[in-house]
Design an enzyme around this catalytic site. Structure first.
Site, PDB file in Angstrom:
ATOM      1  N   PHE A  85      26.621 -27.441  40.295  1.00  0.00           N
ATOM      2  CA  PHE A  85      25.193 -27.663  40.533  1.00  0.00           C
ATOM      3  C   PHE A  85      25.054 -28.536  41.773  1.00  0.00           C
ATOM      4  O   PHE A  85      25.583 -29.643  41.814  1.00  0.00           O
ATOM      5  CB  PHE A  85      24.503 -28.328  39.340  1.00  0.00           C
ATOM      6  CG  PHE A  85      23.020 -28.492  39.575  1.00  0.00           C
ATOM      7  CD1 PHE A  85      22.162 -27.415  39.463  1.00  0.00           C
ATOM      8  CD2 PHE A  85      22.496 -29.719  39.965  1.00  0.00           C
ATOM      9  CE1 PHE A  85      20.799 -27.542  39.724  1.00  0.00           C
ATOM     10  CE2 PHE A  85      21.137 -29.866  40.223  1.00  0.00           C
ATOM     11  CZ  PHE A  85      20.287 -28.773  40.100  1.00  0.00           C
ATOM     12  N   ASP A  90      30.761 -33.409  46.098  1.00  0.00           N
ATOM     13  CA  ASP A  90      29.383 -33.686  45.704  1.00  0.00           C
ATOM     14  C   ASP A  90      29.447 -34.727  44.589  1.00  0.00           C
ATOM     15  O   ASP A  90      29.719 -34.410  43.436  1.00  0.00           O
ATOM     16  CB  ASP A  90      28.703 -32.398  45.226  1.00  0.00           C
ATOM     17  CG  ASP A  90      27.287 -32.641  44.693  1.00  0.00           C
ATOM     18  OD1 ASP A  90      26.929 -33.815  44.455  1.00  0.00           O
ATOM     19  OD2 ASP A  90      26.558 -31.659  44.496  1.00  0.00           O
ATOM     20  N   LYS A 106      21.917 -39.739  42.829  1.00  0.00           N
ATOM     21  CA  LYS A 106      21.384 -40.198  41.544  1.00  0.00           C
ATOM     22  C   LYS A 106      21.514 -41.708  41.287  1.00  0.00           C
ATOM     23  O   LYS A 106      20.516 -42.411  41.205  1.00  0.00           O
ATOM     24  CB  LYS A 106      22.044 -39.421  40.406  1.00  0.00           C
ATOM     25  CG  LYS A 106      21.633 -37.956  40.399  1.00  0.00           C
ATOM     26  CD  LYS A 106      22.019 -37.261  39.118  1.00  0.00           C
ATOM     27  CE  LYS A 106      21.259 -35.973  38.910  1.00  0.00           C
ATOM     28  NZ  LYS A 106      21.819 -34.807  39.591  1.00  0.00           N
TER      29      LYS A 106
HETATM   30  C1  LIG Z   1      21.364 -33.713  40.387  1.00  0.00           C
HETATM   31  C2  LIG Z   1      22.397 -33.170  41.279  1.00  0.00           C
HETATM   32  C3  LIG Z   1      22.081 -32.674  42.557  1.00  0.00           C
HETATM   33  C4  LIG Z   1      20.656 -32.597  43.061  1.00  0.00           C
HETATM   34  O1  LIG Z   1      20.101 -33.851  43.235  1.00  0.00           O
HETATM   35  P1  LIG Z   1      18.495 -33.992  43.427  1.00  0.00           P
HETATM   36  O2  LIG Z   1      18.296 -35.436  43.712  1.00  0.00           O
HETATM   37  O3  LIG Z   1      17.867 -33.533  42.155  1.00  0.00           O
HETATM   38  O4  LIG Z   1      18.130 -33.137  44.565  1.00  0.00           O
HETATM   39  C5  LIG Z   1      23.112 -32.250  43.363  1.00  0.00           C
HETATM   40  N1  LIG Z   1      24.396 -32.282  42.950  1.00  0.00           N
HETATM   41  C6  LIG Z   1      24.735 -32.751  41.733  1.00  0.00           C
HETATM   42  C7  LIG Z   1      26.172 -32.808  41.348  1.00  0.00           C
HETATM   43  C8  LIG Z   1      23.754 -33.197  40.855  1.00  0.00           C
HETATM   44  O5  LIG Z   1      24.094 -33.641  39.635  1.00  0.00           O
END
Ligand SMILES: *Cc1c(COP(=O)(O)O)cnc(C)c1O
Length: 397
Positions: free
Chosen positions: A136, A221, A250
């Site tokens: 994700f 990520d 986050k």
């Molecule tokens: C939540 C998340 C995103 C997206 O972040 P947003 O601030 O909602 O755009 C991207 N990568 C990972 C691994 C995430 O958990």
């Protein structure tokens, strides 16, 4: 009343998220209270955001002080909070440079743009990025394309090209997918939204070796795993594998919206004009993120996440031994999934709300637990009682 606010919401707000029937009014540490003053243990942390706890005094103080001083200037000028945040993140990581933006998706957009520009210059024009199924990476079109979950893509076609997807934890698949067009491999060290999928022993090391042998960039990520969630300040440290580019969001701002991507010098292909942001790196969010990051480092919050993660994992495994409905428990640090033998996750989450613990319904048959990293043993004990009460109520039929 919760019901009144729910009615108003359905009248005005786009129905894109199935919400839990809880109108949260305030929080402190691991707990939140709803508008009817019912108290909950928050094991969602705003989707792994409130790493230093709700209403953390140091973060609140930094926000208040900064709000009274300076909010925003634009990146035509220098501001001290932005530079201080850059310094603390670079000095405490393996990366050399940072760009600060506003969200995880934006951070990944920046990382992808950087890798493409780097590939054009250093890999004979190669711009393709290999990502994993069940990853994700966010909701912008580029990240919809990067995310290896077809149900996020089909409804928005045409989506950007330039991504190949392989199974997570399958090094051979990754090797076969690599071509002359590949410039980078992008992975979450632990897949969060995709099910709390832990890399098998040696996988990330093998990915790193493959990148080194073939001159590819490794992008982690760490939007969810960064800032202590896995029991180390950054997730890569839990595996001893350094990325060339890393994204954060986050847990970075202690609750305020902020993201960042970081790069080692050899991957730093941008020149002035290549990238930018109006709000990215503004004084307010940077002051909050600096206070939150400093709090994590000064108080070894990552270490607490490691210890409490072991404690929570053991408790969840004891619960599994007692309840046949639980088929698997997996996690690391303070990122855990509980899997059920049937699609009872909505019922469990609902009953747990009643019992006073907030959970994230990850899949029809799985819930995710991600408390603030400042959580205590006593709070975990209490959470397990409430979780068990919710589970019993949901499975009683
Ligand atoms: C939540 C998340 C995103 C997206 O972040 P947003 O601030 O909602 O755009 C991207 N990568 C990972 C691994 C995430 O958990």
């Amino acid at each position: 009343m919760t019901t009144d606010w729910k009615d108003l919401e359905s009248q005005y707000y786009m129905f894109v998220v199935r919400r839990q029937p809880v109108v949260i009014a305030r929080g402190e540490g691991t707990r939140v209270w709803d508008v009817d003053d019912k108290e909950y243990l928050d094991f969602t942390s705003g989707w792994a955001v409130n790493n230093v706890g709700h209403a953390n005094p140091q973060v609140a103080e930094a926000i208040e002080r900064q709000a009274r001083t300076l909010l925003q200037t634009s990146n035509q000028f220098y501001t001290v909070p932005q530079i201080q945040l850059a310094q603390i993140l670079v000095e405490n990581s393996c990366l050399d440079k940072i760009f600060i933006c506003n969200s995880g998706a934006e951070a990944n957009e920046g990382a992808i743009k950087l890798a493409r520009k780097w590939g054009k210059a250093n890999r004979d024009g190669a711009v393709e990025i290999i990502t994993a199924f069940n990853s994700f990476h966010g909701r912008t079109m580029m990240n919809v394309a990067a995310t290896g979950q077809p149900h996020y893509q089909e409804i928005f076609e045409p989506i950007p090209t330039g991504f190949t997807h392989v199974d997570f934890n399958d090094i051979e698949a990754l090797k076969s997918a690599t071509t002359d067009e590949t410039c980078a491999i992008m992975l979450e060290p632990v897949q969060g939204e995709g099910g709390v999928n832990i890399p098998s022993v040696g996988y990330l090391e093998q990915v790193r070796e493959w990148c080194d042998e073939n001159g590819l960039l490794l992008i982690f990520d760490e939007v969810q795993t960064g800032l202590g969630r896995l029991g180390t300040l950054f997730g890569y440290q839990s595996f001893g594998v350094e990325p060339d580019i890393m994204t954060l969001a986050k847990g970075l701002g202690g609750g305020v919206p902020i993201g960042a991507f970081m790069a080692k010098d050899h991957a730093m292909a941008f020149v002035p004009g290549d990238h930018g942001s109006t709000f990215g790196g503004n004084a307010l969010t940077c002051a909050a993120a600096h206070a939150s990051t400093k709090y994590i480092i000064d108080n070894d919050v990552s270490g607490n996440a490691a210890v409490m993660g072991e404690y929570l994992g053991a408790a969840l495994n004891r619960l599994k031994a007692k309840h046949d409905a639980i088929s698997e428990v997996r996690g690391m640090g303070l990122l855990w999934a509980v899997l059920f033998d049937s699609d009872i996750s909505p019922a469990v989450v609902g009953a747990c709300n009643e019992a006073g613990i907030l959970l994230n319904p990850l899949r029809p048959n799985a819930v995710r637990l991600m408390p603030p990293l400042t959580v205590t043993r006593e709070e975990i004990d209490e959470a397990m009682e409430r979780l068990e009460a919710g589970l019993v109520a949901a499975t009683r039929g």
